[in-house]
Design a protein around this motif. Structure first.
Motif, PDB file in Angstrom:
ATOM      1  N   HIS A 106       0.825  -1.207   0.000  1.00 11.20           N
ATOM      2  CA  HIS A 106       0.000   0.000   0.000  1.00 11.20           C
ATOM      3  C   HIS A 106       0.860   1.258   0.000  1.00 11.20           C
ATOM      4  O   HIS A 106       0.492   2.253  -0.611  1.00 11.20           O
TER       5      HIS A 106
ATOM      6  N   PRO B  11      -0.978   2.667  -3.655  1.00  7.93           N
ATOM      7  CA  PRO B  11      -2.219   2.593  -2.885  1.00  7.93           C
ATOM      8  C   PRO B  11      -3.201   1.577  -3.477  1.00  7.93           C
ATOM      9  O   PRO B  11      -3.310   1.415  -4.688  1.00  7.93           O
TER      10      PRO B  11
ATOM     11  N   GLY C  73      -6.582   1.490  -3.324  1.00 10.05           N
ATOM     12  CA  GLY C  73      -7.681   2.107  -4.044  1.00 10.05           C
ATOM     13  C   GLY C  73      -9.058   1.770  -3.498  1.00 10.05           C
ATOM     14  O   GLY C  73     -10.059   2.170  -4.072  1.00 10.05           O
ATOM     15  N   LEU C  74      -9.118   1.024  -2.414  1.00 14.15           N
ATOM     16  CA  LEU C  74     -10.403   0.747  -1.792  1.00 14.15           C
ATOM     17  C   LEU C  74     -10.894   2.005  -1.074  1.00 14.15           C
ATOM     18  O   LEU C  74     -10.095   2.872  -0.724  1.00 14.15           O
ATOM     19  N   PRO C  75     -12.211   2.115  -0.850  1.00 13.76           N
ATOM     20  CA  PRO C  75     -12.699   3.286  -0.105  1.00 13.76           C
ATOM     21  C   PRO C  75     -12.034   3.371   1.266  1.00 13.76           C
ATOM     22  O   PRO C  75     -12.005   2.406   2.019  1.00 13.76           O
TER      23      PRO C  75
ATOM     24  N   ARG D  10      -7.215   5.225  -0.205  1.00 12.02           N
ATOM     25  CA  ARG D  10      -6.837   5.790  -1.495  1.00 12.02           C
ATOM     26  C   ARG D  10      -5.509   6.543  -1.470  1.00 12.02           C
ATOM     27  O   ARG D  10      -4.916   6.797  -2.499  1.00 12.02           O
ATOM     28  N   ARG D  11      -5.046   6.940  -0.272  1.00  6.94           N
ATOM     29  CA  ARG D  11      -3.779   7.663  -0.170  1.00  6.94           C
ATOM     30  C   ARG D  11      -2.725   6.791   0.481  1.00  6.94           C
ATOM     31  O   ARG D  11      -3.031   5.880   1.235  1.00  6.94           O
ATOM     32  N   ARG D  12      -1.464   7.069   0.211  1.00 10.39           N
ATOM     33  CA  ARG D  12      -0.367   6.309   0.817  1.00 10.39           C
ATOM     34  C   ARG D  12      -0.341   6.474   2.329  1.00 10.39           C
ATOM     35  O   ARG D  12       0.063   5.571   3.054  1.00 10.39           O
TER      36      ARG D  12
ATOM     37  N   ASP E  42      -2.661   6.375   4.331  1.00 11.76           N
ATOM     38  CA  ASP E  42      -3.712   5.600   4.983  1.00 11.76           C
ATOM     39  C   ASP E  42      -3.264   4.203   5.383  1.00 11.76           C
ATOM     40  O   ASP E  42      -4.086   3.383   5.789  1.00 11.76           O
TER      41      ASP E  42
END
Length: 51
Positions: free
Chosen positions: A16, A20, A22-24, A27-29, A31
């Motif tokens: 990730h 990333p 890309g799941l809800p 979406r950002r690194r 996260d």
């Protein structure tokens, strides 16, 4: 199984950071900490379930 889970979650966190998922909510690194919180909760659940 209990040793595979942390290794798999660590691999997902590293992937990730590189790209990333890309799941809800992921979406950002930045996260990747959400995956760590999920992993800690899952490991606590595993410890509680084991006899």
């Amino acid at each position: 199984m209990s040793k595979i889970l942390p290794a798999l979650l660590l691999a997902v966190m590293l992937l990730h950071i590189i790209r990333p998922i890309g799941l809800p909510g992921l979406r950002r690194r930045a996260d990747f900490w959400k995956i760590a919180v999920f992993a800690i909760g899952l490991m606590m659940l595993t410890v509680l379930i084991r006899p």
